[in-house]
Design an enzyme around this catalytic site. Sequence first.
Site, PDB file in Angstrom:
ATOM      1  N   SER A  76     -23.128  -6.108  92.881  1.00 37.13           N
ATOM      2  CA  SER A  76     -21.809  -6.523  93.347  1.00 37.13           C
ATOM      3  C   SER A  76     -20.841  -5.335  93.337  1.00 37.13           C
ATOM      4  CB  SER A  76     -21.302  -7.691  92.497  1.00 37.13           C
ATOM      5  OG  SER A  76     -20.195  -8.308  93.101  1.00 37.13           O
TER       6      SER A  76
ATOM      7  N   ASP B  91     -25.813 -16.501  98.904  1.00 38.54           N
ATOM      8  CA  ASP B  91     -24.695 -15.913  98.153  1.00 38.54           C
ATOM      9  C   ASP B  91     -23.380 -16.446  98.708  1.00 38.54           C
ATOM     10  OD1 ASP B  91     -22.689 -14.161  97.119  1.00 38.54           O
ATOM     11  OD2 ASP B  91     -24.185 -12.600  96.862  1.00 38.54           O
TER      12      ASP B  91
ATOM     13  N   HIS C 168     -25.272 -15.339  94.232  1.00 41.43           N
ATOM     14  CA  HIS C 168     -24.711 -14.040  93.834  1.00 41.43           C
ATOM     15  C   HIS C 168     -25.072 -13.656  92.400  1.00 41.43           C
ATOM     16  CE1 HIS C 168     -22.074 -10.632  94.515  1.00 41.43           C
ATOM     17  NE2 HIS C 168     -21.408 -10.892  93.406  1.00 41.43           N
TER      18      HIS C 168
END
Length: 261
Positions: free
Chosen positions: A150, A226, A259
């Site tokens: 991320s 995600d 995610h």
Amino acid sequence: MERIKSWACFGGRQEVWRHASPSLGCAMEFAIYLPPESVGNGARRAPVLYYLSGLTCTWENMTAKAGAQRYAAEHGLVLVAPDTSPRGLGLPGEDDAYDFGSGAGFYVDATEAPWSRHYRMYSYVTAELPALVNSHFPVDPARSGITGHSMGGHGALVCAFRNPQQYRSVSAFAPIAAPGQVPWGEKALAGYLGPDRSTWNAYDATQLAATTGWRRPVLVDQGAADEFLETQLRPQLLQKACAEAGIALTRRLQPGYDHSY
């Protein structure tokens, strides 16, 4: 340097260290996994992989959740996981939001007050921390790689693209691939670097792709389910920028994955 935790893990050692950081002007912690051949008498130097975590995270997230030590032990790899920002500085607003300030250093060297004195995570990750690791642990600096998740995926790409001679590999899990074009990145870059968007390009992999000397493969691994894929990550923009620059990027979409870890 103070070792604050150490335990056996897949035949090697998982350790956590605290040190005073000149770059950040505060105490910092990082985790390091040493594979079996890099522990004890006769420890051999091993390649090292730096792992940069995402928003709200510390060194503990990857260390406790990813299970990466099993594979690092199998392949003889040192893993280093720093924190994601300075901590406990008492700066106004540093703890007000999950996506700015504490836990959200975005791997930039801030230029805006009051962040510029301490929020220098780019320098910490690319210079100070490797120097510390190279001098205290049995690693081979010529075989260094970088990866992250991320916000950390963004950081890994930026560090590699800006320092192509320093890293042998770069990969990213669900990276914020175009921070200058998504809400998370716009908030962070404006806060740390100011409103002039041209200054943001130094920390945006989609912009750096056109000028970087990086010519090794790039891997981006992404969950197809995600929830942030289209609003905050936008890996297709990085894929396009790399294609135009002649950089071999492999983008994998994993069906059903979100995610998180």
